[in-house]
Design a protein around this motif. Structure first.
Motif, PDB file in Angstrom:
ATOM      1  N   ASP A  68       0.854  -1.191   0.000  1.00 25.96           N
ATOM      2  CA  ASP A  68       0.000   0.000   0.000  1.00 25.96           C
ATOM      3  C   ASP A  68       0.889   1.240   0.000  1.00 25.96           C
ATOM      4  N   ARG A 124      -2.384  -4.119  -9.475  1.00 29.49           N
ATOM      5  CA  ARG A 124      -2.624  -5.378  -8.766  1.00 29.49           C
ATOM      6  C   ARG A 124      -3.034  -6.408  -9.804  1.00 29.49           C
ATOM      7  N   GLN A 195      -7.638   3.946   3.384  1.00 25.55           N
ATOM      8  CA  GLN A 195      -8.670   2.916   3.480  1.00 25.55           C
ATOM      9  C   GLN A 195      -8.675   2.334   4.874  1.00 25.55           C
ATOM     10  N   ASP A 198      -5.896  -0.055   6.264  1.00 25.44           N
ATOM     11  CA  ASP A 198      -4.513   0.197   5.850  1.00 25.44           C
ATOM     12  C   ASP A 198      -3.531   0.053   7.024  1.00 25.44           C
TER      13      ASP A 198
HETATM   14 MG    MG Z   1      -5.341   1.012  -0.833  1.00 27.50          MG
END
Ligand code: MG
Ligand code: AMP
Length: 267
Positions: A68, A124, A195, A198
Protein backbone atom coordinates in the motif's frame (compact mmCIF):
# COMPACT_ATOMS: atom_id res chain seq x y z
CA UNK A 1 21.22 3.53 -18.26
CA UNK A 2 20.49 -0.19 -18.38
CA UNK A 3 17.10 -1.37 -17.26
CA UNK A 4 18.63 -4.86 -16.90
CA UNK A 5 19.97 -3.59 -13.60
CA UNK A 6 16.47 -3.91 -12.09
CA UNK A 7 15.60 -7.25 -13.62
CA UNK A 8 15.68 -10.31 -11.39
CA UNK A 9 17.83 -12.75 -13.31
CA UNK A 10 18.89 -15.04 -10.48
CA UNK A 11 15.54 -15.66 -8.80
CA UNK A 12 16.57 -18.44 -6.46
CA UNK A 13 18.98 -16.25 -4.56
CA UNK A 14 16.80 -13.14 -4.74
CA UNK A 15 16.93 -11.30 -1.42
CA UNK A 16 14.76 -8.20 -1.05
CA UNK A 17 16.80 -6.95 1.90
CA UNK A 18 19.78 -6.36 -0.40
CA UNK A 19 17.83 -3.74 -2.36
CA UNK A 20 17.68 -0.25 -0.90
CA UNK A 21 14.36 1.48 -1.71
CA UNK A 22 16.26 4.79 -1.97
CA UNK A 23 18.96 3.49 -4.28
CA UNK A 24 19.48 5.44 -7.50
CA UNK A 25 22.01 3.17 -9.20
CA UNK A 26 21.07 2.42 -12.79
CA UNK A 27 18.95 5.56 -13.16
CA UNK A 28 18.91 9.33 -12.68
CA UNK A 29 20.62 10.55 -9.54
CA UNK A 30 18.46 13.62 -8.97
CA UNK A 31 14.88 14.74 -9.41
CA UNK A 32 16.04 17.46 -11.81
CA UNK A 33 17.78 14.92 -14.02
CA UNK A 34 14.70 12.67 -14.02
CA UNK A 35 12.33 15.53 -14.89
CA UNK A 36 14.64 16.74 -17.63
CA UNK A 37 14.41 13.37 -19.34
CA UNK A 38 10.72 12.81 -18.72
CA UNK A 39 9.31 14.76 -21.64
CA UNK A 40 11.43 13.06 -24.29
CA UNK A 41 10.60 9.70 -22.72
CA UNK A 42 6.87 10.41 -22.87
CA UNK A 43 7.18 11.25 -26.54
CA UNK A 44 9.18 8.11 -27.22
CA UNK A 45 6.61 6.02 -25.36
CA UNK A 46 3.78 7.58 -27.35
CA UNK A 47 5.57 6.87 -30.65
CA UNK A 48 6.32 3.27 -29.71
CA UNK A 49 2.76 2.71 -28.56
CA UNK A 50 1.40 4.11 -31.80
CA UNK A 51 3.44 1.78 -33.99
CA UNK A 52 2.51 -1.19 -31.77
CA UNK A 53 -1.13 -0.25 -32.30
CA UNK A 54 -0.71 0.28 -36.04
CA UNK A 55 1.12 -3.00 -36.52
CA UNK A 56 -1.65 -4.76 -34.63
CA UNK A 57 0.29 -7.99 -34.00
CA UNK A 58 1.95 -7.87 -30.62
CA UNK A 59 0.48 -7.57 -27.15
CA UNK A 60 2.01 -6.15 -23.97
CA UNK A 61 1.01 -6.89 -20.39
CA UNK A 62 2.42 -4.77 -17.57
CA UNK A 63 1.86 -5.93 -13.99
CA UNK A 64 2.24 -3.46 -11.12
CA UNK A 65 2.52 -4.74 -7.59
CA UNK A 66 3.73 -3.22 -4.34
CA UNK A 67 2.72 -2.55 -0.76
CA UNK A 68 0.00 0.00 0.00
CA UNK A 69 1.20 3.53 -0.91
CA UNK A 70 4.08 2.16 -3.03
CA UNK A 71 2.85 4.27 -5.95
CA UNK A 72 1.02 1.95 -8.31
CA UNK A 73 -1.52 4.65 -9.20
CA UNK A 74 1.22 7.25 -9.54
CA UNK A 75 3.23 5.02 -11.87
CA UNK A 76 0.12 4.40 -14.01
CA UNK A 77 -0.53 8.14 -14.23
CA UNK A 78 3.04 8.80 -15.27
CA UNK A 79 3.17 6.08 -17.91
CA UNK A 80 -0.20 7.02 -19.35
CA UNK A 81 0.52 10.70 -19.79
CA UNK A 82 1.00 11.37 -23.45
CA UNK A 83 -0.22 7.95 -24.58
CA UNK A 84 -3.33 7.64 -26.69
CA UNK A 85 -6.00 5.98 -24.53
CA UNK A 86 -7.35 4.13 -27.57
CA UNK A 87 -5.18 1.08 -27.17
CA UNK A 88 -4.01 1.20 -23.58
CA UNK A 89 -6.17 -0.12 -20.79
CA UNK A 90 -5.66 -0.03 -17.06
CA UNK A 91 -7.34 -2.76 -15.05
CA UNK A 92 -7.42 -2.53 -11.24
CA UNK A 93 -8.01 -5.72 -9.33
CA UNK A 94 -9.81 -5.26 -6.03
CA UNK A 95 -11.15 -7.71 -3.50
CA UNK A 96 -12.86 -10.45 -5.55
CA UNK A 97 -16.64 -10.30 -5.88
CA UNK A 98 -18.85 -13.25 -4.96
CA UNK A 99 -19.06 -14.58 -8.53
CA UNK A 100 -15.29 -14.19 -8.89
CA UNK A 101 -14.80 -16.23 -5.74
CA UNK A 102 -16.94 -19.02 -7.17
CA UNK A 103 -14.31 -19.53 -9.87
CA UNK A 104 -10.63 -20.25 -10.02
CA UNK A 105 -8.50 -17.17 -9.27
CA UNK A 106 -7.33 -16.73 -12.87
CA UNK A 107 -10.88 -16.62 -14.20
CA UNK A 108 -11.25 -12.90 -13.57
CA UNK A 109 -7.79 -12.17 -14.93
CA UNK A 110 -7.84 -13.84 -18.31
CA UNK A 111 -10.54 -11.69 -20.02
CA UNK A 112 -8.39 -8.60 -19.42
CA UNK A 113 -5.14 -9.74 -21.04
CA UNK A 114 -4.14 -7.60 -24.04
CA UNK A 115 -5.17 -8.33 -27.59
CA UNK A 116 -3.24 -7.44 -30.76
CA UNK A 117 -1.74 -3.97 -30.68
CA UNK A 118 -2.76 -3.41 -27.07
CA UNK A 119 -0.94 -2.48 -23.90
CA UNK A 120 -2.73 -3.45 -20.70
CA UNK A 121 -1.57 -2.34 -17.27
CA UNK A 122 -2.66 -4.44 -14.30
CA UNK A 123 -2.86 -2.37 -11.11
CA UNK A 124 -2.62 -5.38 -8.77
CA UNK A 125 -3.14 -8.72 -10.40
CA UNK A 126 -3.26 -12.49 -10.00
CA UNK A 127 -0.29 -12.02 -7.68
CA UNK A 128 -2.70 -10.89 -4.95
CA UNK A 129 -3.66 -14.56 -4.79
CA UNK A 130 -0.22 -15.41 -3.42
CA UNK A 131 0.15 -12.16 -1.44
CA UNK A 132 -2.89 -10.89 0.49
CA UNK A 133 -4.45 -14.34 0.23
CA UNK A 134 -1.36 -15.95 1.71
CA UNK A 135 -0.82 -13.34 4.43
CA UNK A 136 -4.45 -13.54 5.57
CA UNK A 137 -4.76 -17.28 5.00
CA UNK A 138 -7.83 -16.73 2.84
CA UNK A 139 -7.23 -20.20 1.43
CA UNK A 140 -5.23 -23.06 2.97
CA UNK A 141 -1.48 -23.23 2.37
CA UNK A 142 -1.69 -26.33 0.20
CA UNK A 143 -3.96 -24.33 -2.14
CA UNK A 144 -1.88 -21.11 -2.47
CA UNK A 145 1.47 -22.85 -2.63
CA UNK A 146 0.47 -24.55 -5.89
CA UNK A 147 -0.29 -21.18 -7.43
CA UNK A 148 3.29 -20.13 -8.18
CA UNK A 149 3.63 -22.94 -10.68
CA UNK A 150 0.13 -22.30 -12.01
CA UNK A 151 0.96 -18.63 -12.52
CA UNK A 152 4.18 -19.53 -14.34
CA UNK A 153 2.24 -21.91 -16.58
CA UNK A 154 -0.46 -19.29 -17.26
CA UNK A 155 2.10 -16.62 -18.08
CA UNK A 156 4.05 -19.00 -20.31
CA UNK A 157 0.89 -19.80 -22.20
CA UNK A 158 0.28 -16.08 -22.70
CA UNK A 159 3.88 -15.52 -23.79
CA UNK A 160 3.67 -18.39 -26.27
CA UNK A 161 0.61 -16.69 -27.70
CA UNK A 162 2.36 -13.42 -28.34
CA UNK A 163 2.00 -11.54 -25.05
CA UNK A 164 5.11 -9.75 -23.81
CA UNK A 165 4.92 -9.62 -20.02
CA UNK A 166 6.78 -7.36 -17.65
CA UNK A 167 6.18 -7.22 -13.94
CA UNK A 168 7.17 -4.43 -11.59
CA UNK A 169 7.52 -4.63 -7.85
CA UNK A 170 7.51 -1.09 -6.46
CA UNK A 171 9.80 -1.44 -3.47
CA UNK A 172 9.28 1.08 -0.65
CA UNK A 173 10.62 1.17 2.89
CA UNK A 174 8.50 0.84 5.99
CA UNK A 175 9.48 4.40 6.98
CA UNK A 176 8.38 5.79 3.63
CA UNK A 177 5.04 4.02 3.96
CA UNK A 178 4.56 5.62 7.40
CA UNK A 179 5.08 9.05 5.87
CA UNK A 180 2.73 8.42 2.99
CA UNK A 181 -0.01 7.03 5.21
CA UNK A 182 0.38 10.01 7.53
CA UNK A 183 0.06 12.32 4.52
CA UNK A 184 -3.16 10.56 3.59
CA UNK A 185 -4.50 11.27 7.07
CA UNK A 186 -3.32 14.88 7.16
CA UNK A 187 -3.90 16.12 3.62
CA UNK A 188 -7.56 16.73 2.71
CA UNK A 189 -6.76 16.05 -0.95
CA UNK A 190 -5.29 12.65 -0.11
CA UNK A 191 -7.69 11.53 2.59
CA UNK A 192 -9.92 9.72 0.11
CA UNK A 193 -7.11 7.28 -0.56
CA UNK A 194 -6.91 6.20 3.05
CA UNK A 195 -8.67 2.92 3.48
CA UNK A 196 -10.06 1.40 6.56
CA UNK A 197 -7.66 -1.48 7.21
CA UNK A 198 -4.51 0.20 5.85
CA UNK A 199 -3.06 0.45 9.35
CA UNK A 200 -3.93 -3.16 10.11
CA UNK A 201 -2.20 -4.20 6.88
CA UNK A 202 0.86 -2.20 7.86
CA UNK A 203 1.20 -4.34 10.99
CA UNK A 204 1.69 -7.29 8.66
CA UNK A 205 4.63 -5.64 6.88
CA UNK A 206 7.04 -8.51 7.51
CA UNK A 207 4.55 -11.13 6.39
CA UNK A 208 3.91 -9.22 3.17
CA UNK A 209 7.60 -8.77 2.59
CA UNK A 210 8.18 -12.47 2.90
CA UNK A 211 5.26 -13.19 0.59
CA UNK A 212 6.65 -10.74 -1.99
CA UNK A 213 10.12 -12.19 -1.76
CA UNK A 214 8.76 -15.69 -2.29
CA UNK A 215 6.58 -14.60 -5.19
CA UNK A 216 9.52 -12.94 -6.94
CA UNK A 217 11.73 -15.98 -6.31
CA UNK A 218 9.20 -18.41 -7.67
CA UNK A 219 7.76 -16.46 -10.58
CA UNK A 220 10.71 -14.61 -12.14
CA UNK A 221 10.94 -16.35 -15.46
CA UNK A 222 12.50 -15.68 -18.84
CA UNK A 223 9.06 -15.21 -20.33
CA UNK A 224 7.74 -12.96 -17.53
CA UNK A 225 10.54 -11.27 -15.58
CA UNK A 226 10.16 -9.22 -12.42
CA UNK A 227 11.75 -5.79 -12.17
CA UNK A 228 12.41 -4.52 -8.65
CA UNK A 229 12.08 -0.76 -8.63
CA UNK A 230 13.45 1.27 -5.70
CA UNK A 231 10.39 3.43 -5.08
CA UNK A 232 10.93 5.65 -2.06
CA UNK A 233 11.57 8.44 -4.54
CA UNK A 234 8.66 8.92 -6.90
CA UNK A 235 10.74 10.47 -9.69
CA UNK A 236 13.10 7.52 -9.67
CA UNK A 237 10.24 5.02 -9.68
CA UNK A 238 8.51 6.77 -12.58
CA UNK A 239 11.70 6.98 -14.57
CA UNK A 240 12.60 3.31 -14.17
CA UNK A 241 9.12 2.07 -15.01
CA UNK A 242 8.92 4.25 -18.13
CA UNK A 243 12.47 3.38 -19.21
CA UNK A 244 11.80 -0.34 -18.85
CA UNK A 245 8.61 -0.14 -20.91
CA UNK A 246 10.43 1.87 -23.59
CA UNK A 247 13.26 -0.66 -23.67
CA UNK A 248 10.79 -3.54 -24.00
CA UNK A 249 8.80 -1.86 -26.77
CA UNK A 250 11.98 -1.03 -28.67
CA UNK A 251 12.97 -4.69 -28.63
CA UNK A 252 9.59 -5.66 -30.11
CA UNK A 253 10.65 -3.68 -33.15
CA UNK A 254 7.12 -3.03 -34.40
CA UNK A 255 6.68 -1.77 -37.94
CA UNK A 256 4.02 0.36 -39.58
CA UNK A 257 2.12 -1.85 -42.04
CA UNK A 258 2.82 -0.99 -45.67
CA UNK A 259 -0.25 -2.17 -47.53
CA UNK A 260 0.00 -2.17 -51.31
CA UNK A 261 -1.98 0.90 -52.30
CA UNK A 262 -0.94 1.07 -55.93
CA UNK A 263 -3.96 2.00 -57.96
CA UNK A 264 -5.47 4.04 -55.12
CA UNK A 265 -5.75 7.66 -56.06
CA UNK A 266 -7.09 10.67 -54.18
CA UNK A 267 -9.32 12.58 -56.63
MG1 MG B 1 -5.34 1.01 -0.83
P1 AMP C 1 -6.53 -0.60 -3.58
O1 AMP C 1 -5.49 -1.11 -4.54
O2 AMP C 1 -5.96 0.30 -2.54
O3 AMP C 1 -7.71 -0.01 -4.27
O4 AMP C 1 -7.08 -1.84 -2.76
C1 AMP C 1 -7.53 -3.01 -3.36
C2 AMP C 1 -7.63 -4.06 -2.28
O5 AMP C 1 -8.10 -5.28 -2.88
C3 AMP C 1 -6.30 -4.37 -1.61
O6 AMP C 1 -6.44 -4.36 -0.23
C4 AMP C 1 -6.00 -5.78 -2.11
O7 AMP C 1 -5.25 -6.53 -1.19
C5 AMP C 1 -7.39 -6.35 -2.33
N1 AMP C 1 -7.36 -7.47 -3.26
C6 AMP C 1 -6.99 -7.47 -4.55
N2 AMP C 1 -7.02 -8.72 -5.06
C7 AMP C 1 -7.41 -9.53 -4.06
C8 AMP C 1 -7.63 -10.94 -3.96
N3 AMP C 1 -7.43 -11.75 -5.00
N4 AMP C 1 -8.05 -11.42 -2.76
C9 AMP C 1 -8.22 -10.60 -1.71
N5 AMP C 1 -8.04 -9.26 -1.74
C10 AMP C 1 -7.64 -8.74 -2.90
Amino acid sequence: MGVKHFCVDDPESFDLSTIDPRDTAGGPSSKEEALEKAEAMHERLADLQEVLYAENKQKVLIVLQGMDTSGKDGAVRHVMSGISPASVRVVSFKKPTEPELWHDYLWRIHPHVPGNGEIVIFNRSHYEDVLVVRVHELVPKDVWKKRYQQINDFERMLAENGVTILKFFLHISREEQAERLQARLDDPTKRWKFQHGDLEERKLWNEYREAYQDAVRKTSTKWAPWYIVPSDRKWFRNHVVAATIIDTLEKLDCKYPQPDLSGEQVE
